[in-house]
Design a protein around this motif. Structure first.
Motif, short mmCIF file in Angstrom:
data_model
loop_
_atom_site.label_atom_id
_atom_site.label_comp_id
_atom_site.label_asym_id
_atom_site.label_seq_id
_atom_site.Cartn_x
_atom_site.Cartn_y
_atom_site.Cartn_z
N MET A 278 68.54 42.02 17.59
CA MET A 278 69.30 40.95 16.96
C MET A 278 70.53 41.55 16.29
O MET A 278 70.46 42.58 15.67
N SER A 279 71.63 40.85 16.40
CA SER A 279 72.83 41.35 15.74
C SER A 279 73.39 40.26 14.84
O SER A 279 73.41 39.10 15.20
N LEU A 280 73.81 40.65 13.67
CA LEU A 280 74.46 39.73 12.74
C LEU A 280 75.93 40.08 12.71
O LEU A 280 76.33 41.05 12.09
N GLY A 281 76.74 39.30 13.41
CA GLY A 281 78.15 39.60 13.52
C GLY A 281 78.84 39.70 12.18
O GLY A 281 79.66 40.56 11.95
N ILE A 282 78.49 38.83 11.27
CA ILE A 282 79.14 38.83 9.97
C ILE A 282 78.80 40.10 9.20
O ILE A 282 79.63 40.65 8.50
N LEU A 283 77.57 40.59 9.34
CA LEU A 283 77.19 41.81 8.65
C LEU A 283 77.74 43.05 9.35
O LEU A 283 77.95 44.07 8.74
N ARG A 284 77.93 42.94 10.66
CA ARG A 284 78.43 44.07 11.42
C ARG A 284 79.88 44.38 11.04
O ARG A 284 80.31 45.51 11.08
N ARG A 285 80.63 43.35 10.66
CA ARG A 285 82.05 43.55 10.36
C ARG A 285 82.29 44.20 9.01
O ARG A 285 83.28 44.84 8.79
N VAL B 175 68.25 41.70 5.10
CA VAL B 175 68.59 40.36 5.55
C VAL B 175 68.22 40.21 7.01
O VAL B 175 67.67 39.18 7.43
N THR B 176 68.48 41.22 7.80
CA THR B 176 68.17 41.17 9.23
C THR B 176 66.69 40.96 9.45
O THR B 176 66.28 40.12 10.26
N GLU B 177 65.87 41.70 8.72
CA GLU B 177 64.42 41.57 8.85
C GLU B 177 63.96 40.18 8.42
O GLU B 177 63.10 39.57 9.06
N SER C 67 62.55 36.29 11.14
CA SER C 67 61.37 35.44 11.09
C SER C 67 61.71 33.97 11.31
O SER C 67 60.82 33.15 11.48
N TYR C 68 62.99 33.61 11.31
CA TYR C 68 63.41 32.23 11.54
C TYR C 68 63.80 32.05 13.00
O TYR C 68 64.28 32.98 13.64
N PRO C 69 63.62 30.85 13.54
CA PRO C 69 63.97 30.62 14.94
C PRO C 69 65.49 30.70 15.15
O PRO C 69 66.26 30.32 14.28
N THR C 70 65.88 31.19 16.31
CA THR C 70 67.30 31.29 16.65
C THR C 70 67.77 29.95 17.20
O THR C 70 67.23 29.46 18.18
N PRO C 71 68.77 29.34 16.55
CA PRO C 71 69.29 28.07 17.08
C PRO C 71 70.10 28.33 18.35
O PRO C 71 70.65 29.41 18.53
N LYS C 72 70.14 27.35 19.20
CA LYS C 72 70.93 27.46 20.43
C LYS C 72 72.12 26.50 20.32
O LYS C 72 71.96 25.33 20.01
N LEU C 73 73.29 27.03 20.56
CA LEU C 73 74.53 26.27 20.50
C LEU C 73 75.01 26.07 21.93
O LEU C 73 75.19 27.04 22.67
N SER C 74 75.19 24.81 22.31
CA SER C 74 75.63 24.55 23.68
C SER C 74 77.12 24.87 23.83
O SER C 74 77.87 24.87 22.85
N ASN C 75 77.53 25.12 25.07
CA ASN C 75 78.95 25.40 25.33
C ASN C 75 79.81 24.20 24.97
O ASN C 75 80.93 24.36 24.47
N ALA C 76 79.28 22.99 25.19
CA ALA C 76 80.04 21.78 24.86
C ALA C 76 80.27 21.69 23.35
O ALA C 76 81.36 21.31 22.91
N THR C 77 79.27 22.04 22.57
CA THR C 77 79.41 22.01 21.11
C THR C 77 80.44 23.04 20.65
O THR C 77 81.28 22.76 19.79
N LEU C 78 80.37 24.23 21.22
CA LEU C 78 81.34 25.27 20.85
C LEU C 78 82.75 24.84 21.24
O LEU C 78 83.70 25.02 20.46
N ASP C 79 82.91 24.25 22.42
CA ASP C 79 84.23 23.76 22.83
C ASP C 79 84.73 22.67 21.88
O ASP C 79 85.91 22.61 21.55
N ARG C 80 83.82 21.81 21.43
CA ARG C 80 84.18 20.74 20.49
C ARG C 80 84.62 21.33 19.15
O ARG C 80 85.58 20.84 18.54
N LEU C 81 83.96 22.38 18.69
CA LEU C 81 84.36 23.04 17.45
C LEU C 81 85.77 23.62 17.58
O LEU C 81 86.58 23.53 16.65
N TYR C 82 86.05 24.23 18.72
CA TYR C 82 87.40 24.74 18.95
C TYR C 82 88.42 23.60 18.96
O TYR C 82 89.51 23.71 18.40
#
Length: 155
Positions: A1-8, A47-49, A53-68
């Motif tokens: 698992m990678s946390l992009g916000i923490l990686r930066r 924080v990673t650990e 333990s929480y489920p990973t949400p799935k974001l559809s491509n349509a939702t991501l396009d709508r956010l853009y």
């Protein structure tokens, strides 16, 4: 698992600065050694650990396009960059959902600095110190509950 916000952003782990959140924890089965003041020498959780333990949400491509679209940005083509943005947003959503699950019943919000200054305010009141509108009685010029300052410049 990678946390992009923490990686930066590098995070402080014990006494050294590290850039990987995956190295910033010790398992609970190891004995935690502490310094002379009782502060653990190694982190006792991450924080990673916790988020794993929480489920990973799935974001559809349509939702991501709508956010853009809502942010008036052009989405990148479906490439590694697009997948990376999608993965980072899913991790942020996971973090938000984990925060929303925290039980805050019985928590009373306080204003900024309210608790820190409580002892000072109480001592001023106990000493008979005047505060707020009470100070206006010492002013030479007031109007409608405000200090009146004479200025040489005209507006």
């Amino acid at each position: 698992m990678s946390l992009g916000i923490l990686r930066r952003y590098p995070i402080l782990c014990s006494t050294q600065l590290i850039s990987s959140p995956h190295r910033c924890y010790s398992s609970s089965t190891k004995a935690n050694t502490t310094d002379d003041y009782g502060i653990p020498l190694r982190p006792t959780w991450s924080v990673t650990e916790l988020l794993s333990s929480y489920p990973t949400p799935k974001l559809s491509n349509a939702t991501l396009d709508r956010l853009y679209e809502l942010s008036a940005l052009l989405p990148p083509k479906e490439t590694k960059e697009y997948d990376s943005v999608k993965e980072n947003l899913e991790e942020m959503i996971r973090l938000v959902e984990a925060v929303r699950l925290v039980d805050t019943s019985g928590v009373i919000p306080a204003g900024r600095g309210e608790k820190e200054d409580a002892d000072r305010v109480l001592s001023e009141v106990a000493e008979g110190g005047e505060r707020g509108q009470e100070l206006l009685k010492h002013a030479t010029n007031t109007k409608d509950g405000f200090y009146l300052v004479d200025a040489e410049r005209k507006r």
